[in-house]
Scaffold this active site. Structure first.
Site, PDB file in Angstrom:
ATOM      1  N   HIS A  84       1.089  -1.059   0.037  1.00  0.00           N
ATOM      2  CA  HIS A  84       0.060   0.354  -0.158  1.00  0.00           C
ATOM      3  C   HIS A  84       1.028   1.370   0.063  1.00  0.00           C
ATOM      4  O   HIS A  84       1.636   1.132   0.281  1.00  0.00           O
ATOM      5  CB  HIS A  84      -1.182   0.389   1.094  1.00  0.00           C
ATOM      6  CG  HIS A  84      -1.996   1.136   0.997  1.00  0.00           C
ATOM      7  ND1 HIS A  84      -1.737   2.079   1.335  1.00  0.00           N
ATOM      8  CD2 HIS A  84      -3.238   0.860   1.063  1.00  0.00           C
ATOM      9  CE1 HIS A  84      -2.638   2.697   1.589  1.00  0.00           C
ATOM     10  NE2 HIS A  84      -4.010   1.631   1.044  1.00  0.00           N
ATOM     11  N   ASP A 135       3.106  -4.576   7.260  1.00  0.00           N
ATOM     12  CA  ASP A 135       1.457  -3.938   7.304  1.00  0.00           C
ATOM     13  C   ASP A 135       1.066  -5.578   7.551  1.00  0.00           C
ATOM     14  O   ASP A 135      -0.218  -5.732   6.948  1.00  0.00           O
ATOM     15  CB  ASP A 135       1.691  -3.434   5.786  1.00  0.00           C
ATOM     16  CG  ASP A 135       0.458  -2.767   5.747  1.00  0.00           C
ATOM     17  OD1 ASP A 135      -0.346  -2.535   6.736  1.00  0.00           O
ATOM     18  OD2 ASP A 135       0.082  -1.801   4.397  1.00  0.00           O
ATOM     19  N   GLN A 187      -4.496  -5.684   6.753  1.00  0.00           N
ATOM     20  CA  GLN A 187      -5.881  -6.520   6.488  1.00  0.00           C
ATOM     21  C   GLN A 187      -5.616  -7.709   6.959  1.00  0.00           C
ATOM     22  O   GLN A 187      -6.222  -8.325   7.056  1.00  0.00           O
ATOM     23  CB  GLN A 187      -5.546  -6.573   3.956  1.00  0.00           C
ATOM     24  CG  GLN A 187      -6.260  -5.116   3.107  1.00  0.00           C
ATOM     25  CD  GLN A 187      -7.471  -4.801   4.058  1.00  0.00           C
ATOM     26  OE1 GLN A 187      -8.242  -6.010   3.779  1.00  0.00           O
ATOM     27  NE2 GLN A 187      -7.681  -3.436   3.079  1.00  0.00           N
ATOM     28  N   LYS A 238     -10.234  -0.199   9.773  1.00  0.00           N
ATOM     29  CA  LYS A 238     -10.688  -1.372   8.958  1.00  0.00           C
ATOM     30  C   LYS A 238     -11.403  -2.797   9.847  1.00  0.00           C
ATOM     31  O   LYS A 238     -11.341  -3.974   9.309  1.00  0.00           O
ATOM     32  CB  LYS A 238      -9.529  -1.858   8.896  1.00  0.00           C
ATOM     33  CG  LYS A 238      -9.235  -0.439   7.282  1.00  0.00           C
ATOM     34  CD  LYS A 238      -8.142  -0.970   6.429  1.00  0.00           C
ATOM     35  CE  LYS A 238      -7.673  -0.121   5.584  1.00  0.00           C
ATOM     36  NZ  LYS A 238      -7.166   0.385   4.342  1.00  0.00           N
ATOM     37  N   CYS A 285      -4.906   2.661  -4.040  1.00  0.00           N
ATOM     38  CA  CYS A 285      -3.408   3.180  -3.310  1.00  0.00           C
ATOM     39  C   CYS A 285      -2.608   2.492  -3.347  1.00  0.00           C
ATOM     40  O   CYS A 285      -1.906   1.887  -2.499  1.00  0.00           O
ATOM     41  CB  CYS A 285      -3.153   3.243  -1.363  1.00  0.00           C
ATOM     42  SG  CYS A 285      -5.033   4.642  -1.383  1.00  0.00           S
TER      43      CYS A 285
END
Ligand code: PLP
Length: 398
Positions: free
Chosen positions: A115, A192, A195, A218, A356
């Site tokens: 991202h 990261d 998600q 999220k 993104c």
């Protein structure tokens, strides 16, 4: 599973809503909304510095929120959790902190899947400080090129920063293995998890990582709150990102001694209510059970893929096997913005564009994609509404 939709007020206020964009932000259950209301109605005050009981109460709730989120992620004694604004701030905090000890000639490796928030900071800081940045390629299924990765590791990178799950392709990266390889090569591992945390159980005490970032919004939590996990030894040596009140132990005219982590990284008044709201969200998810959630999302995603395969001229991107609850696709000759606009007129919310991740899109040679993402409040009828909308799109353009 019981009718989860009932837990989310937006679906009773907007009964026509078909929300298929949870990878951009999730809807909020009433327990999260209520926890915000309760904080502001009963405990609102600033934390850590008050000398009255209301402030002690707010401080206690803030500490409990952190502990509860740490428990959700399996954070052990050798790690801690810093509150930030979002994943972007968490990743900038790490990138700025680690960059300050890198010199020209040092190497940082990231992947093409990242991202922008785990791409642009490293790119910009490498240009500013002169360290070298290598970008690990991936195939169209989102699997990174492991022989390339191994070759990079032989060059002794100082940092390896990777996504745990691609927000464009849904690919889940084997971080257990990649992280171990990177650490064995002497690199600090930054992940990261934005998600991944909403998708399945993440146990940070078992993952070979030094830092792990994600966003609250999220994860069914409020906007404006994110987290950065770090190994305690790493957090102790990392310089602070933002200076100010609340992060200091002692300030003289000549020097400042900072507090211990996590407070060292939490300068200024924090999003207290939002942290408490995020803890309500992780309690809610833990109560349903992340393994139940993963299974439910996987079944629904399989149904989504099977349904999309029946639509003519539609091409699905991403892995054939295991993936998180999101699917990106293109339809011959039809721009993704037209797709999402027509779907929107039918109450169906999906994402379109470059997500993104412009470097990834350029390498794949794709201009734009439509992305559908599901969560526990979605049902097969949402997917059916999507597909009937997609058939209309094709009819309009034929
Ligand atoms: C959304 C997202 C981010 C950025 O999250 P923010 O909340 O906008 O800071 C970073 N990484 C991934 C994989 C994402 O999906």
């Amino acid at each position: 599973m019981k009718n989860i939709k009932l837990d989310f007020p937006i679906f009773s206020k907007k009964p026509e809503l078909v929300y298929l964009d949870s990878a951009a932000t999730t809807q909020k259950p009433s327990c999260v909304i209520e926890s915000l209301r309760e904080f502001y109605e009963t405990s609102c005050s600033n934390i850590n510095r008050g000398s009255y009981s209301l402030s002690f109460e707010a401080t206690k709730k803030w500490d409990e929120a952190r502990n509860s989120i740490k428990k959700f992620l399996g954070v052990a004694q050798d790690g801690d959790l810093i509150f930030t604004k979002n994943a972007t701030e968490s990743l900038n905090l790490v990138a700025y902190g680690l960059s300050s000890s890198l010199t020209p000639g040092d190497l940082v490796a990231i992947s093409i899947l990242e991202h922008h928030s785990n791409f642009v900071p490293w790119q910009q800081l490498s240009q500013r400080f002169g360290f070298k940045l290598e970008i690990i390629p991936a195939d169209l299924e989102g699997n990174i090129d492991e022989s390339f990765f191994i070759k990079i590791l032989e060059r002794g990178p100082k940092v390896v920063a990777l996504t745990h799950c691609s927000h464009v392709l849904g690919t889940i990266l084997p971080i257990e293995r990649l992280g171990r390889l990177a650490r064995d090569a002497g690199a600090k591992v930054v992940i990261d998890g934005t998600q991944m945390v909403p998708h399945s159980l993440v146990n940070l005490s078992e993952l070979p990582v030094d830092f792990y970032a994600f966003s609250g919004h999220k994860l069914f939590g409020p906007n404006g709150i994110g987290c950065l996990y770090g190994k305690l030894t790493e957090l102790e040596s990392l310089p602070p990102f933002i200076f100010g009140g609340d992060m200091i132990f002692d300030v003289t005219e000549a020097y400042t001694i900072f507090s211990k982590p996590p407070r060292k990284f939490e300068a200024g008044t924090q999003s207290i209510g939002d942290a408490i709201g995020l803890a309500a969200a992780t309690d809610y998810l833990a109560n349903i059970g992340m393994e139940n959630i993963r299974k439910y999302k996987s079944d629904l995603t399989n149904y989504l893929i099977d349904s999309l395969k029946e639509i003519p001229n539609l091409k699905i991107y991403g892995p054939k096997n295991q993936r998180a609850g999101l699917v990106s696709f293109s339809i011959d000759e039809i721009h993704s913005h037209d797709v999402s606009q027509i779907l929107s007129s039918r109450g169906v919310c999906v994402r379109s564009g470059q997500h993104c991740a412009q470097p990834l899109m350029r390498r794949m040679g794709i201009d734009s994609l439509t992305r559908v993402s599901v969560h526990i409040y979605n049902t097969k009828s949402d997917i059916d509404a999507l597909c009937s909308g997609l058939r209309d799109v094709i009819r309009i353009f034929s």
